[in-house]
Scaffold this motif. Structure first.
Motif, mmCIF file in Angstrom:
data_model
loop_
_atom_site.group_PDB
_atom_site.id
_atom_site.type_symbol
_atom_site.label_atom_id
_atom_site.label_comp_id
_atom_site.label_asym_id
_atom_site.label_seq_id
_atom_site.Cartn_x
_atom_site.Cartn_y
_atom_site.Cartn_z
ATOM 1 N N GLY A 89 0.803 -1.213 0.000
ATOM 2 C CA GLY A 89 0.000 0.000 0.000
ATOM 3 C C GLY A 89 0.840 1.269 0.000
ATOM 4 O O GLY A 89 2.057 1.261 0.214
ATOM 5 N N PHE A 90 0.168 2.361 -0.240
ATOM 6 C CA PHE A 90 0.757 3.708 -0.295
ATOM 7 C C PHE A 90 1.592 4.007 0.945
ATOM 8 O O PHE A 90 2.739 4.450 0.843
ATOM 9 C CB PHE A 90 -0.396 4.721 -0.442
ATOM 10 C CG PHE A 90 0.002 6.165 -0.427
ATOM 11 C CD1 PHE A 90 0.468 6.774 -1.578
ATOM 12 C CD2 PHE A 90 -0.136 6.925 0.721
ATOM 13 C CE1 PHE A 90 0.813 8.118 -1.578
ATOM 14 C CE2 PHE A 90 0.208 8.266 0.734
ATOM 15 C CZ PHE A 90 0.687 8.864 -0.421
ATOM 16 N N ASN A 91 1.028 3.783 2.118
ATOM 17 C CA ASN A 91 1.711 4.108 3.363
ATOM 18 C C ASN A 91 3.013 3.318 3.515
ATOM 19 O O ASN A 91 4.065 3.882 3.813
ATOM 20 C CB ASN A 91 0.782 3.839 4.554
ATOM 21 C CG ASN A 91 1.355 4.329 5.862
ATOM 22 O OD1 ASN A 91 1.726 5.478 5.984
ATOM 23 N ND2 ASN A 91 1.412 3.446 6.834
ATOM 24 N N THR A 92 2.943 2.027 3.285
ATOM 25 C CA THR A 92 4.130 1.187 3.451
ATOM 26 C C THR A 92 5.218 1.542 2.451
ATOM 27 O O THR A 92 6.395 1.624 2.810
ATOM 28 C CB THR A 92 3.746 -0.300 3.345
ATOM 29 O OG1 THR A 92 2.836 -0.613 4.422
ATOM 30 C CG2 THR A 92 4.961 -1.198 3.426
ATOM 31 N N ILE A 93 4.848 1.772 1.204
ATOM 32 C CA ILE A 93 5.836 2.132 0.189
ATOM 33 C C ILE A 93 6.561 3.419 0.580
ATOM 34 O O ILE A 93 7.793 3.500 0.510
ATOM 35 C CB ILE A 93 5.173 2.258 -1.195
ATOM 36 C CG1 ILE A 93 4.716 0.884 -1.680
ATOM 37 C CG2 ILE A 93 6.129 2.904 -2.210
ATOM 38 C CD1 ILE A 93 3.807 0.911 -2.885
ATOM 39 N N ASN A 94 5.807 4.414 1.002
ATOM 40 C CA ASN A 94 6.429 5.681 1.386
ATOM 41 C C ASN A 94 7.275 5.543 2.645
ATOM 42 O O ASN A 94 8.348 6.161 2.741
ATOM 43 C CB ASN A 94 5.361 6.762 1.550
ATOM 44 C CG ASN A 94 4.761 7.157 0.230
ATOM 45 O OD1 ASN A 94 5.461 7.342 -0.753
ATOM 46 N ND2 ASN A 94 3.440 7.258 0.180
ATOM 47 N N LYS A 95 6.846 4.729 3.598
ATOM 48 C CA LYS A 95 7.649 4.505 4.808
ATOM 49 C C LYS A 95 8.993 3.876 4.443
ATOM 50 O O LYS A 95 10.043 4.302 4.934
ATOM 51 C CB LYS A 95 6.915 3.605 5.802
ATOM 52 C CG LYS A 95 5.821 4.285 6.546
ATOM 53 C CD LYS A 95 5.326 3.537 7.767
ATOM 54 C CE LYS A 95 5.120 2.091 7.601
ATOM 55 N NZ LYS A 95 4.554 1.448 8.821
ATOM 56 N N ILE A 96 8.958 2.859 3.596
ATOM 57 C CA ILE A 96 10.204 2.186 3.214
ATOM 58 C C ILE A 96 11.139 3.162 2.504
ATOM 59 O O ILE A 96 12.340 3.187 2.765
ATOM 60 C CB ILE A 96 9.907 0.952 2.340
ATOM 61 C CG1 ILE A 96 9.105 -0.079 3.137
ATOM 62 C CG2 ILE A 96 11.203 0.346 1.801
ATOM 63 C CD1 ILE A 96 8.472 -1.161 2.273
ATOM 64 N N ALA A 97 10.578 3.969 1.608
ATOM 65 C CA ALA A 97 11.403 4.937 0.873
ATOM 66 C C ALA A 97 12.076 5.931 1.812
ATOM 67 O O ALA A 97 13.181 6.406 1.535
ATOM 68 C CB ALA A 97 10.551 5.679 -0.159
ATOM 69 N N LEU A 98 11.429 6.245 2.917
ATOM 70 C CA LEU A 98 11.982 7.178 3.890
ATOM 71 C C LEU A 98 12.844 6.490 4.948
ATOM 72 O O LEU A 98 13.395 7.140 5.821
ATOM 73 C CB LEU A 98 10.857 7.961 4.569
ATOM 74 C CG LEU A 98 10.103 8.923 3.663
ATOM 75 C CD1 LEU A 98 8.893 9.497 4.383
ATOM 76 C CD2 LEU A 98 11.025 10.036 3.186
ATOM 77 N N GLY A 99 12.924 5.152 4.879
ATOM 78 C CA GLY A 99 13.721 4.416 5.855
ATOM 79 C C GLY A 99 13.037 4.259 7.196
ATOM 80 O O GLY A 99 13.703 4.050 8.208
ATOM 81 N N LEU A 100 11.711 4.340 7.223
ATOM 82 C CA LEU A 100 10.960 4.194 8.469
ATOM 83 C C LEU A 100 10.626 2.724 8.678
ATOM 84 O O LEU A 100 9.857 2.138 7.932
ATOM 85 C CB LEU A 100 9.686 5.036 8.430
ATOM 86 C CG LEU A 100 9.916 6.530 8.218
ATOM 87 C CD1 LEU A 100 8.588 7.263 8.100
ATOM 88 C CD2 LEU A 100 10.759 7.105 9.335
ATOM 89 N N ALA A 101 11.202 2.151 9.706
ATOM 90 C CA ALA A 101 11.089 0.718 9.958
ATOM 91 C C ALA A 101 10.304 0.471 11.233
ATOM 92 O O ALA A 101 10.830 -0.050 12.208
ATOM 93 C CB ALA A 101 12.491 0.116 10.048
ATOM 94 N N ASP A 102 9.021 0.851 11.238
ATOM 95 C CA ASP A 102 8.259 0.786 12.481
ATOM 96 C C ASP A 102 7.278 -0.379 12.559
ATOM 97 O O ASP A 102 6.480 -0.452 13.477
ATOM 98 C CB ASP A 102 7.528 2.103 12.722
ATOM 99 C CG ASP A 102 6.492 2.415 11.673
ATOM 100 O OD1 ASP A 102 6.414 1.700 10.662
ATOM 101 O OD2 ASP A 102 5.750 3.402 11.862
ATOM 102 N N ASP A 103 7.330 -1.290 11.604
ATOM 103 C CA ASP A 103 6.554 -2.527 11.692
ATOM 104 C C ASP A 103 7.359 -3.623 10.999
ATOM 105 O O ASP A 103 8.405 -3.359 10.406
ATOM 106 C CB ASP A 103 5.144 -2.368 11.114
ATOM 107 C CG ASP A 103 5.110 -2.065 9.623
ATOM 108 O OD1 ASP A 103 5.952 -2.585 8.856
ATOM 109 O OD2 ASP A 103 4.229 -1.297 9.211
ATOM 110 N N MET A 104 6.869 -4.845 11.087
ATOM 111 C CA MET A 104 7.630 -5.979 10.554
ATOM 112 C C MET A 104 7.871 -5.862 9.056
ATOM 113 O O MET A 104 8.977 -6.125 8.576
ATOM 114 C CB MET A 104 6.898 -7.287 10.879
ATOM 115 C CG MET A 104 7.623 -8.518 10.398
ATOM 116 S SD MET A 104 9.251 -8.745 11.119
ATOM 117 C CE MET A 104 8.873 -9.849 12.452
ATOM 118 N N VAL A 105 6.856 -5.449 8.299
ATOM 119 C CA VAL A 105 6.999 -5.389 6.847
ATOM 120 C C VAL A 105 7.990 -4.301 6.442
ATOM 121 O O VAL A 105 8.948 -4.554 5.702
ATOM 122 C CB VAL A 105 5.623 -5.194 6.167
ATOM 123 C CG1 VAL A 105 5.783 -4.982 4.669
ATOM 124 C CG2 VAL A 105 4.717 -6.388 6.446
#
Length: 160
Positions: A89-105
């Motif tokens: 999803g949108f949220n997860t893709i953007n989190k990964i791009a920003l290096g935000l590792a706040d859940d397992m995925v």
């Protein structure tokens, strides 16, 4: 601690987000197994209402992973060799791009990128979200980091 590098070389970490397509995750698990992968399923907490967690765990033969380990807990096993997030999803893709590792995925995806482990993302969202300006930036940043994308809906693919 490293989460990747199984001894068999056939362990797929399959991440699932709370978006349409998540309800078919058990079918995806079975397809990956038929292709020779030992599948370990990772889910965002919001994804859990899209499918039956017990059925998914039974299909993989591994405990469904939904949270990052707490310091002192053992690493999740088996270690992975490749990671796929489908659907993403949108949220997860953007989190990964920003290096935000706040859940397992997102956490394991960030580690995969950092360690040069194969990561494939299959985006799924409405074109309203995909038109957000940060989305194209995130896809570009992740592509430049070696992440592969599979687009099942060309309407959401940004022009880069």
């Amino acid at each position: 601690m490293v989460s990747f590098g199984s001894t068999d070389g056939n362990v797929l970490y399959l991440g699932v987000c709370a978006v349409p397509g998540a309800e078919r995750i058990v079918d995806r698990v079975k397809a990956e197994q038929a292709a020779g992968w030992d599948v370990c399923l990772l889910a965002t907490k919001r994804a859990l209402h899209w499918f039956d967690p017990d059925e998914a765990s039974a299909a993989t033969g591994h405990e469904l992973q939904t949270r990052m380990r707490i310091y002192g807990e053992p690493l999740f096993e088996p270690l992975g060799d490749k990671m796929v997030i489908a659907p993403a999803g949108f949220n997860t893709i953007n989190k990964i791009a920003l290096g935000l590792a706040d859940d397992m995925v997102s956490g394991l995806a960030c580690e995969a990128i950092a360690r040069g482990v194969s990561l494939t993302i299959e985006p799924q969202m409405s074109d309203g979200f995909s038109n957000h300006p940060i989305f194209a930036e995130s896809i570009s940043r992740l592509s430049n980091a070696g992440v592969q994308f599979i687009w099942h809906d060309e309407a959401i693919r940004p022009d880069l």
